[in-house]
Design a protein around this motif. Structure first.
Motif, mmCIF file in Angstrom:
data_model
loop_
_atom_site.group_PDB
_atom_site.id
_atom_site.type_symbol
_atom_site.label_atom_id
_atom_site.label_comp_id
_atom_site.label_asym_id
_atom_site.label_seq_id
_atom_site.Cartn_x
_atom_site.Cartn_y
_atom_site.Cartn_z
ATOM 1 N N GLY A 196 10.370 8.914 1.585
ATOM 2 C CA GLY A 196 9.301 7.946 1.366
ATOM 3 C C GLY A 196 9.042 7.716 -0.116
ATOM 4 O O GLY A 196 8.816 6.579 -0.544
ATOM 5 N N TYR A 197 9.105 8.785 -0.889
ATOM 6 C CA TYR A 197 8.912 8.637 -2.331
ATOM 7 C C TYR A 197 10.064 7.851 -2.957
ATOM 8 O O TYR A 197 9.860 7.024 -3.842
ATOM 9 N N TRP A 198 11.278 8.113 -2.479
ATOM 10 C CA TRP A 198 12.428 7.367 -2.988
ATOM 11 C C TRP A 198 12.332 5.889 -2.599
ATOM 12 O O TRP A 198 12.699 5.011 -3.374
ATOM 13 N N GLY A 256 5.133 4.871 -2.089
ATOM 14 C CA GLY A 256 5.921 6.071 -1.799
ATOM 15 C C GLY A 256 5.072 7.151 -1.153
ATOM 16 O O GLY A 256 5.494 7.795 -0.195
ATOM 17 N N GLY A 279 9.530 4.333 -2.228
ATOM 18 C CA GLY A 279 8.495 3.829 -3.124
ATOM 19 C C GLY A 279 9.055 3.485 -4.496
ATOM 20 O O GLY A 279 8.700 2.455 -5.087
#
Length: 145
Positions: free
Chosen positions: A112-114, A99, A116
């Motif tokens: 991007g974190y989601w 992420g 990940g």
């Protein structure tokens, strides 16, 4: 042997129910993301970003349902350490770093974190389901001896 076969069937049925709930949750998050986001903000920018993030959250409903049901089933088989190790690796060593890379180096920002999280949950679901298959089949084999 009958009880162990029944335990396996109940666990698989629980996974099926989890997937049905995930379908409902996915549908709500995916198809109602914009109206849900609009409940919390009047800003078009905030609603747009929030609805995109809810769309990403909709995707991991299936992996999350499977990994959660498998973890519960494995607890029933008194297998708690392996799920802990699997979750630690999947979330902290794979999901979070991927992420971070997606968000910070591939310009995916919060999405991007989601993504990940989705990667970590999917890996966890695959490994936990595999572990469940191994443990439950081993229990069936042991009872038939």
């Amino acid at each position: 042997s009958g009880q162990r076969q029944h335990a396996r069937q109940v666990a698989l049925m629980g996974m099926g129910v989890g997937i049905l709930i995930a379908v409902f949750s996915f549908s709500v998050l995916r198809f109602l993301s914009q109206p849900l986001a609009a409940l919390y903000s009047d800003s078009d920018t905030v609603v747009k970003i929030t609805s995109q993030l809810l769309g990403l959250a909709a995707l991991f409903q299936f992996s999350d349902a499977i990994q959660l049901a498998c973890t519960g089933a494995l607890r029933g088989y008194k297998d708690t350490r392996a799920p802990l190790y699997i979750a630690t690796v999947a979330y902290w060593m794979i999901g979070l770093p991927s992420g971070y890379l997606l968000a910070e180096y591939f310009d995916q920002s919060a999405g991007g974190y989601w993504m990940g999280i989705s990667i970590g949950l999917t890996l966890s679901a695959i490994l936990l389901f595999s572990r469940f298959q191994t443990i439950s089949k081993r229990a069936l084999t042991a009872s038939s001896r």
